[in-house]
Write a protein that holds these residues in place. Structure first.
Motif, PDB file in Angstrom:
ATOM      1  N   VAL A 309       0.847  -1.202   0.000  1.00 64.89           N
ATOM      2  CA  VAL A 309       0.000   0.000   0.000  1.00 64.89           C
ATOM      3  C   VAL A 309       0.882   1.252   0.000  1.00 64.89           C
ATOM      4  O   VAL A 309       0.642   2.202  -0.765  1.00 64.89           O
ATOM      5  CB  VAL A 309      -0.956   0.000   1.217  1.00 64.89           C
ATOM      6  N   GLU A 310       1.907   1.247   0.851  1.00 66.26           N
ATOM      7  CA  GLU A 310       2.830   2.392   0.873  1.00 66.26           C
ATOM      8  C   GLU A 310       3.486   2.586  -0.497  1.00 66.26           C
ATOM      9  O   GLU A 310       3.609   3.706  -0.990  1.00 66.26           O
ATOM     10  CB  GLU A 310       3.931   2.194   1.923  1.00 66.26           C
ATOM     11  N   ARG A 311       3.900   1.471  -1.080  1.00 68.23           N
ATOM     12  CA  ARG A 311       4.576   1.529  -2.383  1.00 68.23           C
ATOM     13  C   ARG A 311       3.652   2.120  -3.453  1.00 68.23           C
ATOM     14  O   ARG A 311       4.021   3.049  -4.169  1.00 68.23           O
ATOM     15  CB  ARG A 311       5.002   0.100  -2.779  1.00 68.23           C
ATOM     16  N   ASP A 312       2.431   1.586  -3.525  1.00 67.52           N
ATOM     17  CA  ASP A 312       1.556   1.948  -4.644  1.00 67.52           C
ATOM     18  C   ASP A 312       0.718   3.203  -4.377  1.00 67.52           C
ATOM     19  O   ASP A 312       0.414   3.949  -5.304  1.00 67.52           O
ATOM     20  CB  ASP A 312       0.594   0.796  -4.953  1.00 67.52           C
ATOM     21  N   TYR A 313       0.298   3.399  -3.126  1.00 66.20           N
ATOM     22  CA  TYR A 313      -0.681   4.460  -2.867  1.00 66.20           C
ATOM     23  C   TYR A 313      -0.155   5.594  -2.005  1.00 66.20           C
ATOM     24  O   TYR A 313      -0.887   6.524  -1.693  1.00 66.20           O
ATOM     25  CB  TYR A 313      -1.946   3.851  -2.242  1.00 66.20           C
ATOM     26  N   ASN A 314       1.104   5.491  -1.583  1.00 67.53           N
ATOM     27  CA  ASN A 314       1.712   6.609  -0.864  1.00 67.53           C
ATOM     28  C   ASN A 314       3.063   6.973  -1.483  1.00 67.53           C
ATOM     29  O   ASN A 314       3.870   7.654  -0.860  1.00 67.53           O
ATOM     30  CB  ASN A 314       1.870   6.275   0.626  1.00 67.53           C
ATOM     31  N   ASN A 315       3.273   6.488  -2.719  1.00 63.67           N
ATOM     32  CA  ASN A 315       4.474   6.826  -3.486  1.00 63.67           C
ATOM     33  C   ASN A 315       5.771   6.647  -2.694  1.00 63.67           C
ATOM     34  O   ASN A 315       6.567   7.567  -2.572  1.00 63.67           O
ATOM     35  CB  ASN A 315       4.377   8.249  -4.048  1.00 63.67           C
ATOM     36  N   GLU A 316       5.909   5.459  -2.142  1.00 65.36           N
ATOM     37  CA  GLU A 316       7.205   5.086  -1.567  1.00 65.36           C
ATOM     38  C   GLU A 316       7.685   3.923  -2.424  1.00 65.36           C
ATOM     39  O   GLU A 316       7.608   2.760  -2.015  1.00 65.36           O
ATOM     40  CB  GLU A 316       7.062   4.685  -0.105  1.00 65.36           C
ATOM     41  N   PRO A 317       8.178   4.237  -3.630  1.00 66.44           N
ATOM     42  CA  PRO A 317       8.312   3.236  -4.688  1.00 66.44           C
ATOM     43  C   PRO A 317       9.219   2.071  -4.331  1.00 66.44           C
ATOM     44  O   PRO A 317       9.003   0.958  -4.798  1.00 66.44           O
ATOM     45  CB  PRO A 317       8.883   4.039  -5.865  1.00 66.44           C
ATOM     46  N   ALA A 318      10.215   2.322  -3.524  1.00 67.60           N
ATOM     47  CA  ALA A 318      11.188   1.261  -3.250  1.00 67.60           C
ATOM     48  C   ALA A 318      11.017   0.687  -1.848  1.00 67.60           C
ATOM     49  O   ALA A 318      11.934   0.059  -1.320  1.00 67.60           O
ATOM     50  CB  ALA A 318      12.607   1.805  -3.439  1.00 67.60           C
ATOM     51  N   TRP A 319       9.847   0.892  -1.244  1.00 75.98           N
ATOM     52  CA  TRP A 319       9.631   0.395   0.124  1.00 75.98           C
ATOM     53  C   TRP A 319       9.927  -1.104   0.221  1.00 75.98           C
ATOM     54  O   TRP A 319      10.682  -1.563   1.068  1.00 75.98           O
ATOM     55  CB  TRP A 319       8.192   0.699   0.562  1.00 75.98           C
ATOM     56  N   GLN A 320       9.333  -1.860  -0.701  1.00 78.96           N
ATOM     57  CA  GLN A 320       9.505  -3.316  -0.661  1.00 78.96           C
ATOM     58  C   GLN A 320      10.946  -3.699  -0.989  1.00 78.96           C
ATOM     59  O   GLN A 320      11.544  -4.547  -0.323  1.00 78.96           O
ATOM     60  CB  GLN A 320       8.526  -3.965  -1.638  1.00 78.96           C
ATOM     61  N   VAL A 321      11.496  -3.049  -2.006  1.00 77.93           N
ATOM     62  CA  VAL A 321      12.881  -3.350  -2.411  1.00 77.93           C
ATOM     63  C   VAL A 321      13.846  -3.020  -1.277  1.00 77.93           C
ATOM     64  O   VAL A 321      14.729  -3.812  -0.936  1.00 77.93           O
ATOM     65  CB  VAL A 321      13.232  -2.529  -3.677  1.00 77.93           C
ATOM     66  N   ALA A 322      13.661  -1.848  -0.662  1.00 76.03           N
ATOM     67  CA  ALA A 322      14.613  -1.395   0.366  1.00 76.03           C
ATOM     68  C   ALA A 322      14.528  -2.244   1.624  1.00 76.03           C
ATOM     69  O   ALA A 322      15.510  -2.374   2.351  1.00 76.03           O
ATOM     70  CB  ALA A 322      14.361   0.071   0.711  1.00 76.03           C
ATOM     71  N   THR A 323      13.353  -2.815   1.888  1.00 75.34           N
ATOM     72  CA  THR A 323      13.225  -3.636   3.093  1.00 75.34           C
ATOM     73  C   THR A 323      13.470  -5.120   2.792  1.00 75.34           C
ATOM     74  O   THR A 323      13.393  -5.950   3.689  1.00 75.34           O
ATOM     75  CB  THR A 323      11.840  -3.463   3.750  1.00 75.34           C
ATOM     76  N   SER A 324      13.744  -5.435   1.518  1.00 78.30           N
ATOM     77  CA  SER A 324      14.048  -6.818   1.127  1.00 78.30           C
ATOM     78  C   SER A 324      15.513  -7.019   0.757  1.00 78.30           C
ATOM     79  O   SER A 324      15.978  -8.156   0.663  1.00 78.30           O
ATOM     80  CB  SER A 324      13.208  -7.222  -0.098  1.00 78.30           C
ATOM     81  N   ALA A 325      16.238  -5.919   0.510  1.00 79.59           N
ATOM     82  CA  ALA A 325      17.589  -6.018  -0.053  1.00 79.59           C
ATOM     83  C   ALA A 325      18.535  -6.768   0.890  1.00 79.59           C
ATOM     84  O   ALA A 325      18.386  -6.712   2.106  1.00 79.59           O
ATOM     85  CB  ALA A 325      18.140  -4.621  -0.335  1.00 79.59           C
ATOM     86  N   ASP A 326      19.512  -7.457   0.296  1.00 79.83           N
ATOM     87  CA  ASP A 326      20.573  -8.117   1.053  1.00 79.83           C
ATOM     88  C   ASP A 326      21.703  -7.098   1.222  1.00 79.83           C
ATOM     89  O   ASP A 326      22.599  -6.998   0.380  1.00 79.83           O
ATOM     90  CB  ASP A 326      21.049  -9.356   0.289  1.00 79.83           C
ATOM     91  N   TYR A 327      21.625  -6.331   2.318  1.00 74.87           N
ATOM     92  CA  TYR A 327      22.573  -5.228   2.487  1.00 74.87           C
ATOM     93  C   TYR A 327      24.000  -5.710   2.726  1.00 74.87           C
ATOM     94  O   TYR A 327      24.956  -5.029   2.359  1.00 74.87           O
ATOM     95  CB  TYR A 327      22.116  -4.274   3.594  1.00 74.87           C
TER      96      TYR A 327
END
Lengths: 375, 100
Positions: A309-327
């Motif tokens: 929802v944040e990604r699509d409807y609150n324009n946080e485009p990389a929310w999922q990517v940033a919280t999934s990345a192997d840092y």
């Protein structure tokens, strides 16, 4: 918000009715979050395709879009956000002459450098983060867009991140340096994506001997950030620039950091910003990237849907990517040989000798995710 | 008042009609406006009560003079612009899409 703890000279004021509007927007968000969201979670569980489904979270998200109850919540969730911005925009522009006059009275410390040929990254131009009208990259010769962002940030964070100072993330970055790199005595510091300077001010205060720089994409936000920091008595040099291609020479800084930047960028920007951090650091310098404490694969189904929802409807485009990345892997690819990946306890008074870094999150606004390392 | 800038990247919520989306936004704004009004009345009544100045029976018989009426027109017109903002914004988005 009605009894702010700590404030600063540049913060736009709210008259009687504006305060009532902003408190309403805040309380509508709280009500939607506390009274409706738990039920949405139950609804998500009811339509859950199950752990064996190979695309469980996306499928559940799609199925929810066939549920009017979800659509009503999602529509009001975004309506509340857009209402908040509309309230704040009107309030800030009512007082814009006073704000610009106040900016002109700031102490003559630090600086602002605007690049007339600057082009903001497409992910910030094509989608205005958090639905803020005009976006971060709006250029202007006054401070109003920064004022909208600052007041909006304080309302949006619902008082959980240091009230009107909104400085908990910056303080936590400094706390992490004290906890994990106690020998570092930075003389030159850079924040990538500094926004209104809410995070860079506590970092600069923690390291008063350092020359401190912040870059961001919009001239109005940078002008506001400079006035804000200067009124707080903190000299910071604000420069228009892109975190993927920062306008500084190699090996310029002892400490490079970001505070909740990645989830507002893109999948390709994240490794590029890590590589850029490495380029900008002097040998022995330290990078600290702070992010939201959620890790996508550890979230329950509703929290994963909430992220979408944040990604699509609150324009946080990389929310999922940033919280999934192997840092760990990304940091190593960027050149950091021994990265520290974990969680730093949220703190508001960072001090030498402190600890607070570990492998477990204590929860939202109690911990922040950290990827740090030494060059 | 400066026009609010365009918000880029606003996605449609799949399954929510455009008109439903607008209606929700208008309801949120209306409720906000009502909350503000209630709070202002509450402030007034408390201040007047503190000063012992209020005679509530006079409120029902109050008639504004020309200046007060004009000021009240402004309040009402601002309220309309706020509540019905989604209609304006949706039109601006439609124009943006047609002309982009």
């Amino acid at each position: 918000m009605s009894t702010p703890i700590g404030t600063h000279a540049m913060l736009p004021q709210a008259n009687h009715d504006e305060m009532a509007e902003q408190l309403f927007a805040r309380d509508l968000k709280i009500w939607l979050g506390s009274e409706v969201e738990p039920l949405q979670g139950q609804l998500a569980d009811a339509i859950d395709p199950g752990p064996q489904h190979n695309d469980r979270d996306a499928e559940a998200f799609a199925r929810l879009h066939e549920e009017p109850a979800f659509l009503g919540w999602a529509g009001m969730f975004r309506a509340a956000q857009e209402l908040m911005w509309d309230d704040i925009y009107r309030s800030v522009h009512r007082q814009k002459d006073a704000l610009n006059a106040k900016a002109a009275q700031a102490a003559d410390i630090g600086s602002v450098t605007i690049d007339p040929d600057f082009t903001a990254p497409a992910y910030l131009v094509d989608g205005h983060v958090h639905m803020m009208p005009g976006g971060y990259a709006l250029n202007g010769d006054d401070v109003t867009q920064g004022a909208v962002m600052d007041r909006g940030g304080a309302v949006y964070m619902l008082g959980r991140n240091g009230g009107f100072m909104n400085d908990g993330r910056g303080a936590t970055v400094a706390g992490h340096v004290f906890a994990e790199y106690p020998d570092l005595k930075p003389l030159k510091i850079l924040e990538l994506g500094c926004g209104t300077g809410a995070s860079i001010v506590p970092v600069a205060r923690a390291f008063p001997d350092a020359e401190t720089y912040g870059i961001d994409v919009g001239s109005s936000v940078l002008r506001y950030a400079h006035a804000r920091a200067s009124h707080l008595g903190v000299p910071v040099h604000f420069v228009q620039g892109d975190a993927e291609h920062a306008p500084f020479e190699d090996e310029s800084f002892d400490l490079v950091f970001s505070a909740a930047l990645f989830h507002e960028t893109s999948e390709t920007a994240i490794p590029q910003i890590l590589a850029e951090s490495y380029r900008l650091l002097k040998p022995g310098g330290v990078v600290v990237h702070l992010e939201v404490p959620a890790r996508y694969d550890q979230l329950n189904l509703w929290a994963q849907i909430r992220a979408q929802v944040e990604r699509d409807y609150n324009n946080e485009p990389a929310w999922q990517v940033a919280t999934s990345a192997d840092y760990d892997a990304l940091m190593r690819s960027a050149g950091f040989a021994d990265p520290k990946i974990g969680y730093q306890d949220a703190c508001f008074a960072p001090a030498p000798g402190q600890g607070g870094f570990g492998p477990e999150s204590k929860g939202v606004f109690r911990s922040w995710f950290i990827a740090s390392g030494r060059k | 008042m400066d026009k609010t800038p365009y918000t880029a990247g606003r996605r449609e919520i799949t399954g929510l009609s455009v008109l439903e989306d607008q209606a929700l936004a208008m309801i949120a704004a209306l409720a906000s406006e009502l909350a503000v009004a209630r709070e202002r009345i509450d402030t007034l009544e408390r201040m007047l009560e503190d000063k012992g100045a209020i005679d509530r029976t006079l409120i029902d018989s109050y008639a504004p003079d020309a200046a007060a009426a004009a000021e009240r027109d402004g309040i009402r017109q601002r309220m309309i612009a706020k509540i019905f903002r989604p209609l304006r914004d949706a039109t601006r988005r439609a124009i943006q899409e047609k002309t982009a």
